[in-house]
Design a protein around this motif. Structure first.
Motif, PDB file in Angstrom:
ATOM      1  N   VAL A 376       0.837  -1.198   0.000  1.00 40.43           N
ATOM      2  CA  VAL A 376       0.000   0.000   0.000  1.00 40.43           C
ATOM      3  C   VAL A 376       0.874   1.252   0.000  1.00 40.43           C
ATOM      4  O   VAL A 376       0.570   2.241  -0.685  1.00 40.43           O
ATOM      5  CB  VAL A 376      -0.956  -0.012   1.206  1.00 40.43           C
ATOM      6  N   ALA A 377       1.974   1.226   0.769  1.00 41.62           N
ATOM      7  CA  ALA A 377       2.885   2.376   0.775  1.00 41.62           C
ATOM      8  C   ALA A 377       3.471   2.601  -0.615  1.00 41.62           C
ATOM      9  O   ALA A 377       3.627   3.741  -1.062  1.00 41.62           O
ATOM     10  CB  ALA A 377       4.005   2.137   1.794  1.00 41.62           C
ATOM     11  N   PHE A 378       3.781   1.518  -1.324  1.00 45.47           N
ATOM     12  CA  PHE A 378       4.287   1.634  -2.690  1.00 45.47           C
ATOM     13  C   PHE A 378       3.248   2.265  -3.606  1.00 45.47           C
ATOM     14  O   PHE A 378       3.567   3.096  -4.468  1.00 45.47           O
ATOM     15  CB  PHE A 378       4.684   0.252  -3.204  1.00 45.47           C
ATOM     16  N   ASP A 379       1.979   1.887  -3.408  1.00 46.45           N
ATOM     17  CA  ASP A 379       0.899   2.465  -4.203  1.00 46.45           C
ATOM     18  C   ASP A 379       0.802   3.970  -3.968  1.00 46.45           C
ATOM     19  O   ASP A 379       0.686   4.759  -4.911  1.00 46.45           O
ATOM     20  CB  ASP A 379      -0.426   1.784  -3.845  1.00 46.45           C
ATOM     21  N   VAL A 380       0.863   4.391  -2.705  1.00 43.55           N
ATOM     22  CA  VAL A 380       0.781   5.818  -2.378  1.00 43.55           C
ATOM     23  C   VAL A 380       1.982   6.567  -2.949  1.00 43.55           C
ATOM     24  O   VAL A 380       1.846   7.653  -3.534  1.00 43.55           O
ATOM     25  CB  VAL A 380       0.686   6.002  -0.848  1.00 43.55           C
ATOM     26  N   TRP A 381       3.167   5.997  -2.790  1.00 43.62           N
ATOM     27  CA  TRP A 381       4.382   6.636  -3.316  1.00 43.62           C
ATOM     28  C   TRP A 381       4.314   6.780  -4.829  1.00 43.62           C
ATOM     29  O   TRP A 381       4.681   7.820  -5.384  1.00 43.62           O
ATOM     30  CB  TRP A 381       5.600   5.811  -2.925  1.00 43.62           C
ATOM     31  N   ASN A 382       3.818   5.744  -5.500  1.00 46.32           N
ATOM     32  CA  ASN A 382       3.742   5.780  -6.952  1.00 46.32           C
ATOM     33  C   ASN A 382       2.778   6.865  -7.422  1.00 46.32           C
ATOM     34  O   ASN A 382       3.038   7.554  -8.416  1.00 46.32           O
ATOM     35  CB  ASN A 382       3.296   4.418  -7.485  1.00 46.32           C
ATOM     36  N   LYS A 383       1.662   7.045  -6.713  1.00 43.02           N
ATOM     37  CA  LYS A 383       0.711   8.094  -7.085  1.00 43.02           C
ATOM     38  C   LYS A 383       1.333   9.474  -6.935  1.00 43.02           C
ATOM     39  O   LYS A 383       1.159  10.346  -7.780  1.00 43.02           O
ATOM     40  CB  LYS A 383      -0.549   7.998  -6.217  1.00 43.02           C
ATOM     41  N   LYS A 384       2.056   9.679  -5.840  1.00 40.40           N
ATOM     42  CA  LYS A 384       2.690  10.977  -5.634  1.00 40.40           C
ATOM     43  C   LYS A 384       3.774  11.225  -6.675  1.00 40.40           C
ATOM     44  O   LYS A 384       3.946  12.344  -7.165  1.00 40.40           O
ATOM     45  CB  LYS A 384       3.294  11.037  -4.224  1.00 40.40           C
ATOM     46  N   ARG A 385       4.501  10.166  -7.025  1.00 36.69           N
ATOM     47  CA  ARG A 385       5.600  10.310  -7.972  1.00 36.69           C
ATOM     48  C   ARG A 385       5.099  10.662  -9.358  1.00 36.69           C
ATOM     49  O   ARG A 385       5.742  11.409 -10.095  1.00 36.69           O
ATOM     50  CB  ARG A 385       6.392   9.000  -8.030  1.00 36.69           C
ATOM     51  N   THR A 386       3.943  10.101  -9.745  1.00 38.66           N
ATOM     52  CA  THR A 386       3.426  10.314 -11.094  1.00 38.66           C
ATOM     53  C   THR A 386       2.427  11.455 -11.167  1.00 38.66           C
ATOM     54  O   THR A 386       1.881  11.718 -12.239  1.00 38.66           O
ATOM     55  CB  THR A 386       2.741   9.034 -11.611  1.00 38.66           C
TER      56      THR A 386
END
Length: 424
Positions: A376-386
Motif C-alpha cells: 500500500v505504501a508503494f501504491d501511495v508513493w507511486n501516485k505521488k511520484r506520477t
C-alpha cells in the motif's frame, strides 16, 4: 528503449509485483533446498490457495468500485455448512446442492448490495454486520460440530485432478496439452493487439522485446504445466480457477459493465453524470462477491472433506491483502484480476515457503502484515511520484500513452475511409 521505459512506467505496480513474486520464489527455492518448486509442492500450492484466489477475483471488483467486503470468510463458512447439511442430512444430490449454494451466495451478496447501493449504508458497515451474522449462523446450522460424510464427487472439487488421457508418457498429458493451448491463445491475442496498435500509430514494444516477452511468459506457463503434469496433473479446482480468471478478465476489460466499474471507482460523480447506473453496478458487484464467496466456501468444504465451524477464518483479510498487493488502489478505480491473482500468489508462496522453513504462525502473520503495508505504501508513493508537477522524481508528462485494450479492439473493428483526393 523509450517505448520500453514508458511501458514499464505505465504498469509499474503490476510489473513490480511480478518481479517481487519471482524474487520470493527464487529466495525460497534456494533457502528450502529446492523443495518449493517440487512438483508435489506446486500442486499443493494450487489446491491450498484456490479459495483465497477465488475470493481475490471478486474482491478486486469490490475494491475497484471503491467498496470493501469483510464478510466473505463468514459467508464462505455459512454456505459451505449449508451445502454439507443438504448433502448429508437431506440427501440432496451434490450437483444440485452446489447450484443451490451458489444461488444462496448470490442472494447474500444481493442482500449486501441492497443496503449498500439502494439504502446508502457504507459497505464496510454492512459487511462487518454480516461477518458477525453469518459466523453465528454457521455455528447454528452446524450445531457447533463438524459435519462430514460428503459424497466423493463433491470432495473431488477440492481434492480431485483431471483424468489421464492418451499414452503413458510418465506425465499428465492433458495438463501439458492445456498449457500449450494457453500459451498459443495468449500469443495470438497479444499479437493481434500489437497489430491493431501499430495500425493506429500507438506505441508498441520493439519486435525483439515483444518476442522476449512472449518467450518468457510461454516458458513460465509451460514450466508450471510441466511441474503439475509431473505430479498428479491439474487439480479440478485449478481448472475452475483458470476459467474464472479468463471470464472475469474478459468482463473487466471487454464489457460495458467492466468499464462502468472502473468509471465508478475513478469518479462516481462523473460516472453518474455520464449516465452510468451506479446503484445497479454497485448492487451487481456485491452480488457477484457473494456468489464467489459461496463458491470459495464449497471449495473449502470439499478440500477439508467436511464442514467446520471455524472454516473461513481470516479469508477476508487474505483476499483484501491479495487485491492490494496486486496493485488495487485504496481509493478505487485501479486494479486488475491478474494483479489480484499475483498478489494472492505472493501471499501463498510466502505462507508455503515460511512453513517449509519452520517459521512459526506468529511470525508468518507479522511478515504478511509488513508485506501488505509495503504494498500500500508503494501504491501511495507511486501516485505521488506520477502526479502532475509532483516533486522530486516525478515523471515527465508523456505525449502518448499505451491504448486501453477495448479502445484498440473498437478501432480495429471500424473501417476508416480513405481521405478523399481533391480533383484538380
Amino acid at each position: 528503449m523509450n517505448t520500453l521505459t514508458k511501458t514499464l512506467r505505465g504498469n509499474i505496480r503490476q510489473y513490480g509485483m511480478i518481479i517481487a513474486l519471482a524474487a520470493i520464489v527464487i529466495l525460497f527455492q534456494i533457502t528450502t533446498d529446492g523443495i518449493l518448486l517440487k512438483p508435489l509442492n506446486v500442486s499443493n500450492l494450487v489446491v491450498q490457495n484456490a479459495q483465497i484466489l477465488i475470493l481475490a477475483i471478486g474482491m478486486v471488483l469490490v475494491i475497484v468500485a471503491r467498496h470493501i467486503d469483510l464478510s466473505v470468510g463468514s459467508v464462505a463458512a455459512f454456505v459451505g455448512a449449508v451445502g454439507a447439511i443438504l448433502m448429508t442430512k437431506h440427501d440432496v444430490p451434490w450437483m444440485l446442492a452446489v447450484i443451490l449454494c451458489l444461488a444462496l451466495g448470490a442472494l447474500i451478496g444481493a442482500w449486501h448490495g441492497f443496503w449498500v447501493a439502494y439504502v446508502g449504508i457504507p459497505a464496510f458497515i454492512v459487511t462487518l454486520a454480516s461477518m458477525l451474522l453469518f459466523r453465528g449462523l454457521t455455528l447454528v446450522v452446524l450445531e457447533g460440530a463438524t459435519v462430514g460424510g460428503l459424497p466423493e464427487g463433491f470432495k473431488d472439487i477440492g481434492n480431485g485432478f483431471l483424468p489421464e488421457v492418451g499414452p503413458d508418457t510418465g506425465l499428465h498429458n492433458l495438463t501439458l496439452a492445456l498449457g500449450v493451448i494457453l500459451v498459443a491463445v495468449l500469443v495470438v491475442l497479444d499479437y493481434r493487439k500489437r497489430l491493431a496498435s501499430r495500425r493506429y500509430n500507438f506505441d508498441v514494444l520493439p519486435l525483439p522485446l515483444f518476442l522476449i516477452k512472449q518467450g518468457v511468459i510461454g516458458a513460465v506457463i509451460i514450466e508450471f504445466a510441466y511441474l503439475l503434469a509431473d505430479a498428479r496433473g491439474l487439480p479440478i479446482v485449478g481448472l475452475i480457477l483458470f476459467v474464472l480468471i479468463g471470464v472475469y478478465t474478459f468482463i473487466m476489460k471487454r464489457t460495458i459493465f467492466g468499464r462502468h466499474v472502473y468509471a465508478i471507482g475513478g469518479n462516481v460523480e462523473a460516472a453518474t453524470m455520464s449516465g452510468v447506473n451506479t446503484k445497479r453496478v454497485d448492487f451487481l458487484v456485491m452480488m457477484n462477491m457473494g456468489m464467489l464467496a459461496g463458491l470459495a466456501g464449497l471449495v473449502t468444504t470439499a478440500r477439508l472433506t467436511a464442514a467446520n465451524p471455524k472454516a473461513g477464518v481470516n479469508f477476508e483479510l487474505d483476499a483484501i491483502a491479495a487485491a492490494f498487493i496486486g496493485g488495487a488502489a485504496v481509493t478505487g478505480g485501479v486494479g486488475t484480476v491478474i494483479g489480484a491473482i499475483i498478489g494472492g500468489l505472493v501471499m501463498g508462496v510466502l505462507n508455503n515457503g515460511m512453513s517449509l522453513q519452520g517459521v512459526s504462525i506468529d511470525w508468518q502473520q507479522a511478515i504478511k502484515g509488513l508485506v501488505l503495508l509495503a504494498a500500500v505504501a508503494f501504491d501511495v508513493w507511486n501516485k505521488k511520484r506520477t502526479a502532475g508537477g509532483g516533486g522530486a522524481g516525478a515523471e515527465a508528462p508523456q505525449t502518448t500513452a499505451p491504448p486501453p485494450d477495448e479502445l484498440v479492439d473498437k478501432l480495429d473493428d471500424v473501417d476508416i475511409p480513405e481521405p478523399a483526393v481533391p480533383r484538380p
